[in-house]
Structure formats: C-alpha cells, structure tokens
Design a protein around this motif. Structure first.
Motif, mmCIF file in Angstrom:
data_model
loop_
_atom_site.group_PDB
_atom_site.id
_atom_site.type_symbol
_atom_site.label_atom_id
_atom_site.label_comp_id
_atom_site.label_asym_id
_atom_site.label_seq_id
_atom_site.Cartn_x
_atom_site.Cartn_y
_atom_site.Cartn_z
ATOM 1 N N GLY A 1 178.076 -16.566 -55.051
ATOM 2 C CA GLY A 1 178.393 -17.695 -56.054
ATOM 3 C C GLY A 1 177.964 -17.476 -57.346
ATOM 4 O O GLY A 1 177.800 -16.195 -57.566
ATOM 5 N N PRO A 2 177.964 -18.528 -58.079
ATOM 6 C CA PRO A 2 177.699 -18.057 -59.769
ATOM 7 C C PRO A 2 176.096 -17.753 -59.365
ATOM 8 O O PRO A 2 175.298 -17.837 -58.713
ATOM 9 C CB PRO A 2 177.702 -19.425 -60.209
ATOM 10 C CG PRO A 2 177.864 -20.503 -59.251
ATOM 11 C CD PRO A 2 178.209 -19.757 -57.846
ATOM 12 N N ALA A 3 175.948 -16.690 -60.535
ATOM 13 C CA ALA A 3 174.682 -16.036 -60.622
ATOM 14 C C ALA A 3 173.530 -17.144 -60.841
ATOM 15 O O ALA A 3 173.843 -18.037 -61.645
ATOM 16 C CB ALA A 3 174.770 -15.081 -61.786
ATOM 17 N N THR A 4 172.511 -16.880 -60.130
ATOM 18 C CA THR A 4 171.302 -17.896 -60.171
ATOM 19 C C THR A 4 170.283 -17.028 -60.739
ATOM 20 O O THR A 4 170.112 -15.822 -60.483
ATOM 21 C CB THR A 4 170.947 -18.220 -58.635
ATOM 22 O OG1 THR A 4 170.628 -17.245 -57.938
ATOM 23 C CG2 THR A 4 172.290 -19.226 -58.224
ATOM 24 N N THR A 5 169.559 -17.402 -61.570
ATOM 25 C CA THR A 5 168.386 -17.010 -62.148
ATOM 26 C C THR A 5 166.885 -17.324 -61.671
ATOM 27 O O THR A 5 167.078 -18.836 -61.531
ATOM 28 C CB THR A 5 168.235 -16.752 -63.735
ATOM 29 O OG1 THR A 5 168.167 -18.378 -64.225
ATOM 30 C CG2 THR A 5 169.690 -16.022 -64.171
ATOM 31 N N THR A 6 166.110 -16.740 -61.349
ATOM 32 C CA THR A 6 164.716 -17.403 -61.031
ATOM 33 C C THR A 6 163.927 -17.164 -62.082
ATOM 34 O O THR A 6 163.935 -16.236 -62.997
ATOM 35 C CB THR A 6 164.093 -16.286 -59.952
ATOM 36 O OG1 THR A 6 164.056 -15.176 -60.422
ATOM 37 C CG2 THR A 6 165.029 -16.275 -58.655
ATOM 38 N N GLN A 7 163.262 -18.425 -62.339
ATOM 39 C CA GLN A 7 162.416 -18.438 -63.455
ATOM 40 C C GLN A 7 161.418 -17.533 -63.655
ATOM 41 O O GLN A 7 160.451 -17.607 -62.316
ATOM 42 C CB GLN A 7 161.838 -19.971 -63.547
ATOM 43 C CG GLN A 7 162.796 -20.896 -64.365
ATOM 44 C CD GLN A 7 162.056 -22.191 -64.339
ATOM 45 O OE1 GLN A 7 161.015 -22.444 -63.756
ATOM 46 N NE2 GLN A 7 162.636 -23.043 -65.454
ATOM 47 N N ALA A 8 161.433 -16.823 -64.617
ATOM 48 C CA ALA A 8 160.106 -15.713 -64.534
ATOM 49 C C ALA A 8 158.820 -16.658 -64.837
ATOM 50 O O ALA A 8 158.954 -17.678 -65.425
ATOM 51 C CB ALA A 8 160.397 -14.747 -65.723
ATOM 52 N N PRO A 9 157.764 -16.121 -64.608
ATOM 53 C CA PRO A 9 156.459 -16.825 -64.962
ATOM 54 C C PRO A 9 156.094 -16.865 -66.385
ATOM 55 O O PRO A 9 156.859 -16.128 -67.001
ATOM 56 C CB PRO A 9 155.201 -16.028 -63.917
ATOM 57 C CG PRO A 9 156.037 -14.692 -63.820
ATOM 58 C CD PRO A 9 157.646 -14.928 -63.802
ATOM 59 N N PRO A 10 155.849 -17.919 -66.940
ATOM 60 C CA PRO A 10 155.844 -18.030 -68.394
ATOM 61 C C PRO A 10 154.853 -17.165 -68.919
ATOM 62 O O PRO A 10 153.821 -16.639 -68.286
ATOM 63 C CB PRO A 10 154.985 -19.445 -68.404
ATOM 64 C CG PRO A 10 154.446 -19.991 -67.156
ATOM 65 C CD PRO A 10 155.121 -19.180 -66.234
ATOM 66 N N ALA A 11 155.427 -16.704 -69.904
ATOM 67 C CA ALA A 11 154.559 -15.553 -70.538
ATOM 68 C C ALA A 11 153.061 -16.256 -71.102
ATOM 69 O O ALA A 11 153.034 -17.279 -71.316
ATOM 70 C CB ALA A 11 155.257 -15.202 -72.019
ATOM 71 N N ASP A 12 152.000 -15.461 -71.267
ATOM 72 C CA ASP A 12 150.890 -15.848 -71.682
ATOM 73 C C ASP A 12 151.187 -16.245 -73.308
ATOM 74 O O ASP A 12 151.151 -15.470 -74.021
ATOM 75 C CB ASP A 12 149.869 -14.625 -71.711
ATOM 76 C CG ASP A 12 148.412 -15.113 -72.164
ATOM 77 O OD1 ASP A 12 148.228 -16.231 -72.145
ATOM 78 O OD2 ASP A 12 147.850 -14.273 -72.471
ATOM 79 N N LEU A 13 151.370 -17.632 -73.468
ATOM 80 C CA LEU A 13 151.352 -18.150 -74.767
ATOM 81 C C LEU A 13 149.895 -18.170 -75.468
ATOM 82 O O LEU A 13 149.986 -19.128 -76.450
ATOM 83 C CB LEU A 13 152.157 -19.801 -74.564
ATOM 84 C CG LEU A 13 153.515 -19.360 -73.819
ATOM 85 C CD1 LEU A 13 154.023 -20.867 -73.613
ATOM 86 C CD2 LEU A 13 154.294 -18.562 -74.499
ATOM 87 N N GLY A 14 148.959 -17.935 -75.049
ATOM 88 C CA GLY A 14 147.609 -18.189 -75.618
ATOM 89 C C GLY A 14 146.900 -19.260 -74.823
ATOM 90 O O GLY A 14 147.242 -19.748 -73.924
ATOM 91 N N PRO A 15 145.833 -19.712 -75.728
ATOM 92 C CA PRO A 15 145.003 -20.735 -75.160
ATOM 93 C C PRO A 15 145.831 -22.132 -75.339
ATOM 94 O O PRO A 15 146.538 -22.220 -76.038
ATOM 95 C CB PRO A 15 143.742 -20.827 -76.037
ATOM 96 C CG PRO A 15 144.253 -19.987 -77.368
ATOM 97 C CD PRO A 15 145.340 -19.170 -76.814
#
Length: 178
Positions: free
Chosen positions: A42-56
């Motif tokens: 089907g249409p391409a599904t993307t898995t959410q990448a873990p959030p990048a370390d955005l700091g404190p």
C-alpha cells in the motif's frame, strides 16, 4: 607385506550419472513460486524515529545550567559580599531565566573559603546569598520564589590552602527547585 591403497575407478557413464543425480538434487531444492502472491504494498508508511536528543527539558535544573553556561555562580572578594559588574551580568541572566519560568523556585547558596571561624563564615555566606537574592528581586523576580542558605566554609568546591582555591570557594550558587 605391502598394502597399496587403491582409488576406485568409475567408468565415464557412471561419472556422468553421478553428475546428473547431483544436479537433480540441487534443482529440487530451488524455491518454487507460491500459489498465491502477497498483496501489493500500500502507500508507504513511515515509522516514527525516536526523537532526537533535544537537550534538557525546558524549565529544569539542567536547562538552567545549560542556559547559564557558568553564570549560575557569582564570586566575591575576601570578606566581601558586594555585587560587582561581572556578578550583575550573571544575575541578569539568572533573572531572565527565572522570569521565563514563573513557577520555578530557586535557592541561593552562600559559600566562603576556609579562613575564619565557622560562625563568621556562616554569617558571611548568608550575606552573600542575600546580596544575590536582593539583586534578583531588583530585576523583577518575586522574593517569595527565592530562598537562601549559607554553608559557610563547609562545602568547598576547590580543596587547597592557596589564593586560587580560596577564590573559587568565595561564591553564591543559584540552584533551581521544582
């Protein structure tokens, strides 16, 4: 008595038969197409990448330290508790952060070097913490959000009995609390 090991000899037709049998065995292992093919993707599904370390986390003590980059501490001359121009800049940064997070409280710790009596240094540490608090209040931070504590000479950051160690220990440190 000598014995010789004889290798078996195959005729040309026997060798050919062995080769054919081996080829048939290998071809029998080949994968066959399934009777039913899997559905079209089907249409391409993307898995959410873990959030990048955005700091404190904003508003945390780690955020405060990161934003202060050393300005969480002010330093004093021997037997002094006055706020100089360098201290004013550091306290202005602290006030700006505290005004940005109105629900955060802070404790200002007053410290001294090892010279002098315990009682004298506790009193001097208190004057240093209060001087820093009063300056923050003058910049608009609510006094009810700030507490002070004096540790006198009990919690040095630099060990040693020399001017360099003493200068590092004559300080007021701001610590945020929830």
């Amino acid at each position: 008595m000598s014995s010789t090991l004889q290798t078996p000899r195959f005729s040309k037709s026997a060798s050919t038969m062995l080769l054919l049998a081996g080829a048939l065995a290998i071809s029998a292992c080949a994968s066959k197409a399934p009777k039913e093919l899997p559905p079209e993707p089907g249409p391409a599904t993307t898995t959410q990448a873990p959030p990048a370390d955005l700091g404190p986390t904003p508003g945390s003590q780690a955020d405060f330290l990161a934003k202060m980059s050393g300005s969480d501490t002010i330093y004093f001359d021997t037997d002094k508790y006055d706020i100089d121009a360098m201290d004013q800049d550091a306290l202005a940064k602290q006030a700006q952060w505290l005004l940005q997070y109105p629900n955060k409280r802070a404790t200002i710790e007053g410290h001294c070097d090892e010279r002098g009596t315990r009682e004298y240094n506790l009193a001097l540490g208190e004057r240093r913490a209060n001087a820093a608090m009063n300056y923050l209040v003058s910049l608009g931070v609510d006094a009810a959000r700030i507490s002070t504590v004096s540790y006198g000479k009990e919690r040095p950051v630099a060990l040693g009995s020399n001017e360099q160690a003493w200068a590092q220990n004559r300080r007021a440190v701001t610590v945020t609390i929830d």
